[in-house]
Design a protein around this motif. Sequence first.
Motif, short mmCIF file in Angstrom:
data_model
loop_
_atom_site.label_atom_id
_atom_site.label_comp_id
_atom_site.label_asym_id
_atom_site.label_seq_id
_atom_site.Cartn_x
_atom_site.Cartn_y
_atom_site.Cartn_z
N LYS A 1 -85.88 -61.35 -39.47
CA LYS A 1 -86.85 -61.75 -40.49
C LYS A 1 -87.78 -60.61 -40.88
CE LYS A 1 -87.10 -66.71 -39.60
NZ LYS A 1 -88.01 -67.87 -39.34
N ILE A 2 -88.05 -59.72 -39.93
CA ILE A 2 -88.95 -58.59 -40.19
C ILE A 2 -88.19 -57.30 -39.88
CG2 ILE A 2 -91.13 -57.48 -39.55
CD1 ILE A 2 -92.17 -60.24 -38.71
N LEU A 3 -88.11 -56.42 -40.87
CA LEU A 3 -87.34 -55.19 -40.71
C LEU A 3 -88.14 -54.01 -41.27
CD1 LEU A 3 -84.70 -53.66 -40.07
CD2 LEU A 3 -83.87 -54.31 -42.35
N LYS A 4 -88.27 -52.96 -40.47
CA LYS A 4 -88.94 -51.74 -40.90
C LYS A 4 -87.98 -50.58 -40.66
CE LYS A 4 -93.19 -49.02 -40.40
NZ LYS A 4 -94.49 -48.90 -39.69
N ILE A 5 -87.64 -49.86 -41.74
CA ILE A 5 -86.68 -48.77 -41.67
C ILE A 5 -87.33 -47.49 -42.21
CG2 ILE A 5 -84.34 -48.03 -42.23
CD1 ILE A 5 -83.68 -50.80 -43.07
N LYS A 6 -87.00 -46.38 -41.57
CA LYS A 6 -87.46 -45.07 -42.05
C LYS A 6 -86.24 -44.19 -42.24
CE LYS A 6 -90.25 -41.05 -40.72
NZ LYS A 6 -90.91 -40.89 -42.03
N TYR A 7 -86.08 -43.71 -43.47
CA TYR A 7 -84.99 -42.78 -43.77
C TYR A 7 -85.55 -41.38 -43.92
CZ TYR A 7 -82.03 -46.83 -44.48
OH TYR A 7 -81.33 -47.97 -44.29
N ASN A 8 -84.97 -40.44 -43.20
CA ASN A 8 -85.45 -39.07 -43.23
C ASN A 8 -84.95 -38.34 -44.48
OD1 ASN A 8 -86.99 -38.83 -40.79
ND2 ASN A 8 -85.06 -39.09 -39.68
N ASP A 9 -85.60 -37.21 -44.76
CA ASP A 9 -85.25 -36.43 -45.93
C ASP A 9 -83.89 -35.74 -45.79
OD1 ASP A 9 -87.73 -37.17 -46.65
OD2 ASP A 9 -88.66 -35.20 -46.35
N PHE A 10 -83.40 -35.59 -44.56
CA PHE A 10 -82.19 -34.81 -44.36
C PHE A 10 -80.95 -35.68 -44.19
CE2 PHE A 10 -82.59 -35.99 -39.98
CZ PHE A 10 -83.94 -35.90 -39.69
N LEU A 11 -80.97 -36.86 -44.81
CA LEU A 11 -79.76 -37.68 -44.79
C LEU A 11 -78.63 -36.95 -45.52
CD1 LEU A 11 -81.08 -41.28 -45.50
CD2 LEU A 11 -79.99 -40.47 -43.44
N PRO A 12 -77.40 -37.40 -45.35
CA PRO A 12 -76.27 -36.76 -46.05
C PRO A 12 -76.42 -36.84 -47.57
CG PRO A 12 -75.51 -38.18 -44.28
CD PRO A 12 -76.98 -38.43 -44.42
N GLU A 13 -75.38 -36.44 -48.26
CA GLU A 13 -75.46 -36.36 -49.71
C GLU A 13 -75.88 -37.70 -50.31
OE1 GLU A 13 -71.22 -37.11 -48.47
OE2 GLU A 13 -72.74 -35.63 -47.99
N ARG A 14 -76.27 -37.62 -51.57
CA ARG A 14 -76.91 -38.73 -52.25
C ARG A 14 -76.10 -40.02 -52.15
NH1 ARG A 14 -78.79 -37.43 -58.15
NH2 ARG A 14 -80.12 -36.08 -56.89
N SER A 15 -74.81 -39.96 -52.36
CA SER A 15 -74.00 -41.18 -52.36
C SER A 15 -74.05 -41.87 -51.01
CB SER A 15 -72.55 -40.84 -52.71
OG SER A 15 -72.02 -39.90 -51.78
N ASN B 1 -90.04 -53.34 -44.82
CA ASN B 1 -90.82 -52.12 -45.01
C ASN B 1 -89.84 -50.96 -44.98
OD1 ASN B 1 -92.39 -49.74 -44.64
ND2 ASN B 1 -94.04 -50.93 -43.73
N CYS B 2 -89.67 -50.30 -46.13
CA CYS B 2 -88.67 -49.26 -46.24
C CYS B 2 -89.33 -47.94 -46.62
CB CYS B 2 -87.62 -49.66 -47.28
SG CYS B 2 -86.15 -48.63 -47.26
N GLN B 3 -89.30 -46.97 -45.71
CA GLN B 3 -89.83 -45.63 -45.96
C GLN B 3 -88.64 -44.75 -46.33
OE1 GLN B 3 -92.18 -44.39 -42.59
NE2 GLN B 3 -93.10 -46.40 -42.35
N LEU B 4 -88.58 -44.41 -47.60
CA LEU B 4 -87.38 -43.78 -48.14
C LEU B 4 -87.36 -42.27 -48.05
CD1 LEU B 4 -87.05 -46.16 -51.18
CD2 LEU B 4 -85.45 -46.00 -49.28
N GLY B 5 -88.44 -41.65 -47.58
CA GLY B 5 -88.44 -40.20 -47.44
C GLY B 5 -88.85 -39.51 -48.73
N THR C 1 -92.48 -53.61 -48.82
CA THR C 1 -93.26 -52.38 -48.84
C THR C 1 -92.31 -51.21 -49.04
OG1 THR C 1 -94.91 -53.31 -47.33
CG2 THR C 1 -94.87 -50.92 -47.56
N LEU C 2 -92.54 -50.42 -50.08
CA LEU C 2 -91.73 -49.25 -50.37
C LEU C 2 -92.61 -48.01 -50.35
CD1 LEU C 2 -89.55 -50.51 -53.36
CD2 LEU C 2 -88.82 -50.23 -50.99
N SER C 3 -92.11 -46.93 -49.78
CA SER C 3 -92.89 -45.70 -49.76
C SER C 3 -91.96 -44.50 -49.69
CB SER C 3 -93.86 -45.67 -48.57
OG SER C 3 -93.17 -45.75 -47.35
N GLY C 4 -92.42 -43.40 -50.32
CA GLY C 4 -91.80 -42.12 -50.06
C GLY C 4 -90.78 -41.62 -51.04
#
Length: 883
Positions: free
Chosen positions: A664-678, A697-701, A723-726
């Motif tokens: 029910k509650i999910l908080k994810i953080k994606y770093n800037d150095f993820l693989p290519e855009r796709s 809560n999604c921190q997209l980098g 919540t969106l950020s980054g």
Amino acid sequence: MATYAALASLMSVLDQIQDHPRISNCFHKKQLESLSHLVGFLLDFVEITHSHVGVLSEEYEVLESDIASASYAAEDVIETHVVDQIHSGLILLDLQSVIEVIDSVKDKVGNFKKEMGLKLDQKEGPAYSLPTPPSTSSSSNGKSKMVEFDEELIQLLDALTGRQPSLQIIPIVGMGGIGKTTLARNAYESRLILNHFDICAWATISQEYSLKKIFSKLLSRQTSGVGQEIEQQLGQKLYQRLIGRRYLIILDDVWSIDAWEKMMFFFPDNNNGSRIIITTRLSNVSIYFGSSYFSKKFLDEDKSWNLFCEKAFPQEEVCPPQLEEIGKKIAKKCKGLPLLIVVIGGLLRKSSCTQEYWENISQNMNSILDSEEQNLDILSLSYRQLPAHLKPCFFYTGIYPEDYEIHLSELIKLWIAEGFIKPNKIKSLEEVGEGYLKDLVERNLLSVGRLRLNGQIKTCTIHDLVRDLCIKTAEKEKFFYFIRFCDSPRALTKERRILFLGKNSEINHDLLSHALESAPLTRSFLRNAGWRPVRFRLLKVFNVDYTDSLPSDIFEQINLRYVWIYYDFYKHKHYSRELPWTVSLLWNVQTLKIGGFGIFYAPTEIWSMPQLRYLEFARLCLPTPPLRSQEKDDSIVLKNLHTLKTVVDLNLSEEVCKRIPSVKILKIKYNDFLPERSSRETFIYNIGCLHKLESLNCQLGNVQPCGNLVRNLKFPTSLKKLTLSGRKIEWEDLTTIGSSPNLEVLQLKDGSMTGSEWNPVEGEFLRLKYLFINSWELKHWNAESFHFPVLEKLYLSGLLHLDEIPLGIGEIPTLALIHLLSCNESASMSAMSILEEQESFGNDHLRVVIQFWRKMELERFTEKVVDFECFNSNNLQLQSLAD
């Protein structure tokens, strides 16, 4: 109540064993079912009998003691076998002797009921009938109001805003429960005060105070965020913040002059009308300041009666004629002490509205109240009238320090771990727990603190006297064993719950560790600081606020249900750590929560922990789940997982979504150095598969725009908070978000939006109540009231280029607040224009708060808007936060 807690805990163990794919095989299924039936019978007996006060007697107390002893013994045998089974792989356990003991207790219950003349219906199992008082319902989920003492409040406001330029210290003195904090709070929250002072801050001192925490609170900073700063440094920062500014400081619940003398040098006398309010129970503290003080008096009969009616009859606030005479007698016996009136009123609010019942309450009340001990006797009435299932829950509120702000979600997790909450086919354990909390609030044993963005209760507090009652009663009933200060604890051979009430610096660690080694039956260990490893074979709850080491053997104590540790990574100069594979041996763990600033790497085995409900880390890397041998293999599905945060770079593949179906509650953080855009897009593409997700809560980098990522997402219809950020998200992408049918809260943080113009679409955001926008690029916002038809709160932060807030926003009938922080002047002026227009239409419901970082910004803005008609409105608040 130890008996109910023992039975509920045993029933919880039996339920979880029967549902566990691995543990259920080490018991005979029919024996488990038989034992569950017997325990269910005893649970119903205790619940129903306990609610009938007239049945309680010495014989009943002896019977309860027998039930508790038998339940504890059964739990010890079963859980010991589980531990041995996991470690050594032992054979099946024969529960026949355990069943016989419980069955013999059931026979005693049958004899007791026959002696009491109770009816037993064998067809319905434990179905005997007793008259139970009807309970009243209430929809209150906000702060309960108190009778406002207008004369006192007006006098205090006059003293705070008077012309005396020098720093004035204003003590408010009176006994516990008389309303000192309420009076200070009413003044603190007054519009007059908010507009008069540049800075308003509040800190609670209490008997065991920490200057570091006090200064952090006054600086509006989290204690965990102050690093290695010492008290002196924080005090200096406070002084620098206050110098030259008109401030109001509230120091609540001061117990000693010593506490004041350590702080006084950090409050400058700016000769500008600054004030400090000190609330205290001790007259010698107030006399020390050598100035006039407010002495809180007892309520007179009229005010006592009005407050009593407000609490006993919250809907009508009028007492039925047949109860008025006895009601006034009860109110009079409270001798004008507000806390007693509030709690007794809450008791009667939840009970039978009959003259006989009220007469019984009146007869059990002391007629003379001269001391806090006698006040506790009155308060104990409210405890004794609690239903059996609420008593152990009430006891648990006593584990928190004095004046602590209790987060209800954490308290409910502890109740679940202890097995206090009975499963319900309709509601989740969390929902049932929320009902328990609401009941305690309605009985005025807990007070509402902060609310969530959706208006639900987030935190609560407990009055010192109620907490004292809680601790003394829990200790008397041997629910907790309390270790205080420099106690030399005795051997703890029979203690099941150990609570430490003291400071880490005062612990005699050697004596404590020696005593704890002799605690073979301990199920719960709760303390506020520090930890030296002690192996508890049957431990269920491990709650330690801080530790500078993380012993791996904590993950080998396989009976754990609840783990909360704050771990200091930086002290050891490493910022990552692997969880050991043995974490999967925690067959029954529900809450696994480790705070701190580092990152943990979980083993593959974490997917084989089906009881997990809350998995919370500062940062956690989850591995790819192992392949299932067959589609219906539930051994590697976290089917009970409710909360998952904060996971780093989680690839929400279809397979992962299937493993967390109930989250029910999910908080994810994606770093800037993820693989290519796709690849980045696929990481979150399947979010719509989480059909029960309510908060994301999604921190997209901080990366470059990523195509139509958000626009192409399909959010689950269950989503209520986002919540969106980054990441650079286009404004038109919000069309996807706005179409979510149940979305109530939307937070766009950290400059997540890109583009200078937002044109919302009619028919979206139909249920949105709270909107937060932080955008450095937004210039034109073209919106009308119908774009956000039920919006209640609008927060704008860092909007440096916005030309204006749309005037139509002010026409939203539900809008109660527009709050701007560090926005440009044109946006701020438009907020004032909206307020001015709404007040001209007779709308006094809307409030506008405009905050600037620096005082000079506030002064410059004030000069430009002084001619606005709403400038002196009580609904306008202008502030600067820091120089």
